[in-house]
Design a protein around this motif. Structure first.
Motif, mmCIF file in Angstrom:
data_model
loop_
_atom_site.group_PDB
_atom_site.id
_atom_site.type_symbol
_atom_site.label_atom_id
_atom_site.label_comp_id
_atom_site.label_asym_id
_atom_site.label_seq_id
_atom_site.Cartn_x
_atom_site.Cartn_y
_atom_site.Cartn_z
ATOM 1 N N THR A 98 0.812 -1.231 0.000
ATOM 2 C CA THR A 98 0.000 0.000 0.000
ATOM 3 C C THR A 98 0.838 1.271 0.000
ATOM 4 O O THR A 98 0.297 2.359 -0.215
ATOM 5 C CB THR A 98 -1.019 0.087 1.167
ATOM 6 N N VAL A 99 2.174 1.170 0.200
ATOM 7 C CA VAL A 99 3.021 2.367 0.150
ATOM 8 C C VAL A 99 4.256 2.185 -0.734
ATOM 9 O O VAL A 99 4.981 3.150 -0.983
ATOM 10 C CB VAL A 99 3.466 2.806 1.565
ATOM 11 N N ASN A 100 4.521 0.973 -1.218
ATOM 12 C CA ASN A 100 5.752 0.743 -1.985
ATOM 13 C C ASN A 100 5.583 0.923 -3.491
ATOM 14 O O ASN A 100 6.536 0.712 -4.258
ATOM 15 C CB ASN A 100 6.320 -0.656 -1.690
ATOM 16 N N GLY A 101 4.390 1.291 -3.946
ATOM 17 C CA GLY A 101 4.183 1.567 -5.361
ATOM 18 C C GLY A 101 4.127 0.339 -6.249
ATOM 19 O O GLY A 101 4.149 0.482 -7.477
ATOM 20 N N ARG A 102 4.001 -0.857 -5.691
ATOM 21 C CA ARG A 102 4.000 -2.088 -6.496
ATOM 22 C C ARG A 102 2.567 -2.449 -6.887
ATOM 23 O O ARG A 102 2.017 -3.494 -6.534
ATOM 24 C CB ARG A 102 4.638 -3.224 -5.697
ATOM 25 N N TRP A 151 -4.510 -9.528 13.296
ATOM 26 C CA TRP A 151 -4.056 -10.436 12.243
ATOM 27 C C TRP A 151 -2.923 -9.841 11.433
ATOM 28 O O TRP A 151 -1.977 -10.523 11.052
ATOM 29 C CB TRP A 151 -5.233 -10.799 11.328
ATOM 30 N N ARG A 152 -2.973 -8.556 11.125
ATOM 31 C CA ARG A 152 -1.931 -7.932 10.333
ATOM 32 C C ARG A 152 -0.697 -7.710 11.199
ATOM 33 O O ARG A 152 -0.759 -7.709 12.434
ATOM 34 C CB ARG A 152 -2.422 -6.608 9.739
ATOM 35 N N GLN A 153 0.444 -7.498 10.549
ATOM 36 C CA GLN A 153 1.686 -7.361 11.305
ATOM 37 C C GLN A 153 1.694 -6.085 12.156
ATOM 38 O O GLN A 153 2.311 -6.049 13.219
ATOM 39 C CB GLN A 153 2.894 -7.378 10.351
ATOM 40 N N ASN A 154 1.057 -5.029 11.683
ATOM 41 C CA ASN A 154 0.975 -3.790 12.458
ATOM 42 C C ASN A 154 -0.418 -3.675 13.065
ATOM 43 O O ASN A 154 -1.423 -3.749 12.353
ATOM 44 C CB ASN A 154 1.263 -2.580 11.562
ATOM 45 N N ASP A 155 -0.467 -3.487 14.380
ATOM 46 C CA ASP A 155 -1.761 -3.321 15.046
ATOM 47 C C ASP A 155 -2.443 -2.016 14.640
ATOM 48 O O ASP A 155 -1.781 -1.054 14.232
ATOM 49 C CB ASP A 155 -1.567 -3.245 16.568
ATOM 50 N N GLN A 156 -3.751 -1.988 14.790
ATOM 51 C CA GLN A 156 -4.469 -0.725 14.854
ATOM 52 C C GLN A 156 -4.525 -0.320 16.328
ATOM 53 O O GLN A 156 -4.993 -1.077 17.170
ATOM 54 C CB GLN A 156 -5.885 -0.869 14.317
ATOM 55 N N THR A 157 -4.007 0.865 16.637
ATOM 56 C CA THR A 157 -4.018 1.349 18.013
ATOM 57 C C THR A 157 -4.723 2.693 18.084
ATOM 58 O O THR A 157 -4.932 3.363 17.065
ATOM 59 C CB THR A 157 -2.597 1.476 18.580
ATOM 60 N N ARG A 180 -7.133 9.905 18.159
ATOM 61 C CA ARG A 180 -6.272 9.536 17.029
ATOM 62 C C ARG A 180 -6.349 8.031 16.835
ATOM 63 O O ARG A 180 -6.335 7.262 17.796
ATOM 64 C CB ARG A 180 -4.836 9.974 17.303
ATOM 65 N N VAL A 181 -6.422 7.621 15.557
ATOM 66 C CA VAL A 181 -6.417 6.207 15.201
ATOM 67 C C VAL A 181 -5.166 5.937 14.369
ATOM 68 O O VAL A 181 -4.976 6.544 13.310
ATOM 69 C CB VAL A 181 -7.671 5.811 14.401
ATOM 70 N N ASN A 182 -4.318 5.033 14.859
ATOM 71 C CA ASN A 182 -3.096 4.636 14.159
ATOM 72 C C ASN A 182 -3.396 3.336 13.431
ATOM 73 O O ASN A 182 -3.418 2.264 14.036
ATOM 74 C CB ASN A 182 -1.958 4.469 15.154
ATOM 75 N N ARG A 183 -3.627 3.429 12.136
ATOM 76 C CA ARG A 183 -4.154 2.297 11.378
ATOM 77 C C ARG A 183 -3.034 1.358 10.930
ATOM 78 O O ARG A 183 -1.846 1.655 11.052
ATOM 79 C CB ARG A 183 -4.960 2.815 10.189
ATOM 80 N N ILE A 184 -3.417 0.204 10.395
ATOM 81 C CA ILE A 184 -2.454 -0.836 10.057
ATOM 82 C C ILE A 184 -1.519 -0.446 8.922
ATOM 83 O O ILE A 184 -0.467 -1.060 8.748
ATOM 84 C CB ILE A 184 -3.169 -2.150 9.690
ATOM 85 N N PHE A 185 -1.863 0.589 8.153
ATOM 86 C CA PHE A 185 -1.069 0.967 6.984
ATOM 87 C C PHE A 185 0.191 1.741 7.350
ATOM 88 O O PHE A 185 1.052 1.960 6.504
ATOM 89 C CB PHE A 185 -1.923 1.791 6.017
ATOM 90 N N GLY A 186 0.309 2.185 8.598
ATOM 91 C CA GLY A 186 1.513 2.861 9.050
ATOM 92 C C GLY A 186 1.533 4.336 8.712
ATOM 93 O O GLY A 186 0.779 4.815 7.853
ATOM 94 N N PRO A 187 2.414 5.095 9.377
ATOM 95 C CA PRO A 187 2.427 6.553 9.219
ATOM 96 C C PRO A 187 2.888 7.037 7.847
ATOM 97 O O PRO A 187 2.667 8.201 7.510
ATOM 98 C CB PRO A 187 3.390 7.019 10.309
ATOM 99 N N ASP A 188 3.524 6.175 7.038
ATOM 100 C CA ASP A 188 3.961 6.596 5.704
ATOM 101 C C ASP A 188 2.831 6.591 4.684
ATOM 102 O O ASP A 188 2.992 7.098 3.572
ATOM 103 C CB ASP A 188 5.090 5.683 5.204
ATOM 104 N N SER A 189 1.691 6.034 5.050
ATOM 105 C CA SER A 189 0.555 5.960 4.141
ATOM 106 C C SER A 189 -0.368 7.151 4.350
ATOM 107 O O SER A 189 -0.612 7.562 5.491
ATOM 108 C CB SER A 189 -0.224 4.669 4.377
ATOM 109 N N GLN A 191 -3.425 7.115 4.274
ATOM 110 C CA GLN A 191 -4.562 6.630 5.053
ATOM 111 C C GLN A 191 -4.128 5.934 6.342
ATOM 112 O O GLN A 191 -4.909 5.254 6.995
ATOM 113 C CB GLN A 191 -5.386 5.653 4.214
ATOM 114 N N GLY A 192 -2.860 6.147 6.735
ATOM 115 C CA GLY A 192 -2.319 5.426 7.883
ATOM 116 C C GLY A 192 -2.703 5.996 9.228
ATOM 117 O O GLY A 192 -2.680 5.278 10.232
#
Length: 410
Positions: A98-102, A151-157, A180-189, A191-192
């Motif tokens: 979702t952030v690496n452009g692939r 389930w995903r490697q990064n929690d939603q916190t 604040r919601v820290n979503r699974i996509f991480g701060p570089d996204s 929508q993160g």
């Protein structure tokens, strides 16, 4: 970039759990007071394969998550918890994180990252009050409305204040406020992170003998970064179980909720949610049948944007967002623990089938098979294989996913 990531990980890991307990001496013994600082570390490796129609390439994601943290000893009910998390890609990035452009590959939403996953202060009064303030995981009931997406490697916190009080052994009252919601996509996204929210979580429950647990809840979501997810939901839930003789137990869950527009949502709507889930457990076998209905009016549908969505409506994740015409999920789910002793004693097979339709116009979306085998090797160690096969009819595309996951906790 990856070299810099690994360097930062090596710097932060010793600060969050690898060293000996802070303040311990050679004379410490098991009879002395618990340590002031209790460190821990957790490793989770996952191989995820995705074959999805519409993409020329299949996705192969090999990821490792490392968590390290410390918990402090309680003092007058007060304690603290700090947890860092690093996610690294091992091997080629033949997937869209979702952030690496692939974009030529299917999505596996586990971007590489290094972040502060949790940091909160906690106050506990045994059997009476449990309150936390700071960045934290929040899981309520079955996580259908509020969850950590474990389930995903990064929690939603959530950056939140959250408290539960027990006026009596049979009752509980919960209130949470998140900004604040820290979503699974991480701060570089883009929508993160959802910032400047006004999120209220309200829940009360009552344990009734020979009936079960009855809970009432309200979730008021004002999310300026994603106004179409702003909503007001009020509902009732019943869960319980009853012995039926021998080793047979009847289980049940029923839930009804009503969701409407709230705060900055651009349209007016009012839609319903319904869950009916009878089940039976007989020795090592547990069977559940379910009917879940999320309403839709053709433009808007009932949404649960803060839920642990992977746990619902099939593991292929085709219904992370409810289609505008709503969703009806009719399913059967069976778990068996066949081994009574030996190396596989606590292992479990699970298989599920879902049939998906719309609630409006009765369109057949598709069907899905899920299967999983989990083996706990020892406390804190486990291996699991998992498979999902979605057969599309009038929604999304045929998709097959496979996972191999190993986890080790110290």
């Amino acid at each position: 970039m990856k070299k810099r990531f690994l360097t930062r990980l090596l710097i932060i890991a010793p600060l969050c759990g690898f060293p000996a307990i802070a303040g311990a001496t050679e004379t410490d013994t098991a009879e002395e007071a618990p340590p002031i600082i209790d460190p821990y570390v957790d490793f989770r490796y996952r191989l995820e394969l995705v074959d999805q129609d519409g993409f020329a390439n299949d996705a192969t994601a090999s990821t490792l998550r490392i968590r390290a943290g410390v918990r402090t000893r309680e003092w007058n009910g007060l304690s603290a918890h700090v947890q860092a998390e690093g996610i690294v890609h091992l091997g080629p990035e033949d997937f869209n994180d979702t952030v690496n452009g692939r974009g030529a590959f299917p999505v596996v939403a586990d971007p590489e990252d290094l972040l502060l996953n949790q940091a909160y202060i906690r106050w506990q009064l045994p059997d009476r009050v449990d309150a936390r303030v700071g960045r934290q995981v929040i899981n309520i009931d079955n996580q259908r409305w509020i969850g950590s997406v474990g389930w995903r490697q990064n929690d939603q916190t959530f950056d939140a204040a959250f408290a539960t009080a027990h006026p009596s052994p049979a009752t509980s009252i919960t209130y949470g406020y998140a900004w604040r919601v820290n979503r699974i996509f991480g701060p570089d996204s883009p929508q993160g992170i959802w910032r400047d929210n006004d999120i209220h979580m309200i829940r009360g429950s009552l344990d009734v003998e020979n009936v079960g647990t009855i809970s009432a809840y309200g979730y008021l979501l004002d999310i300026p970064d994603a106004p179409v997810n702003s909503s007001r939901t009020w509902g009732l839930r019943l869960t319980g179980q009853q012995p039926a003789g021998g080793d047979i137990t009847l289980t049940y869950a029923a839930e009804y909720a009503r969701q409407s527009d709230h705060a900055g949502h651009p349209r007016d709507f009012s839609l319903s949610y319904l869950l009916l889930q009878p089940g039976i457990t007989a020795g090592p076998v547990a069977l559940r049948l379910g009917y879940e209905r999320l309403g839709g009016n053709g433009v808007d549908a009932l949404q649960t944007p803060l839920a642990t969505l992977h746990a619902f409506n099939g593991w292929s994740d085709k219904f992370l967002r409810t289609p505008p015409n709503g969703l009806r999920d009719l399913y059967a789910d069976a778990t068996i623990r066949p081994f009574r002793s030996g190396f596989l004693q606590n292992s479990a097979f699970r298989i599920a089938y879902h049939d998906f339709r719309s609630t409006r116009a009765d369109m057949h979306y598709g069907r899905e098979w899920n299967a999983q085998f989990t083996v706990p090797l020892r406390p804190g160690w486990s291996v699991a294989v998992k498979y999902a096969d979605y057969d599309a009819d009038r929604f999304a595309t045929d998709t097959r996913k496979f996972w191999l996951t190993t986890q080790i906790s110290f």
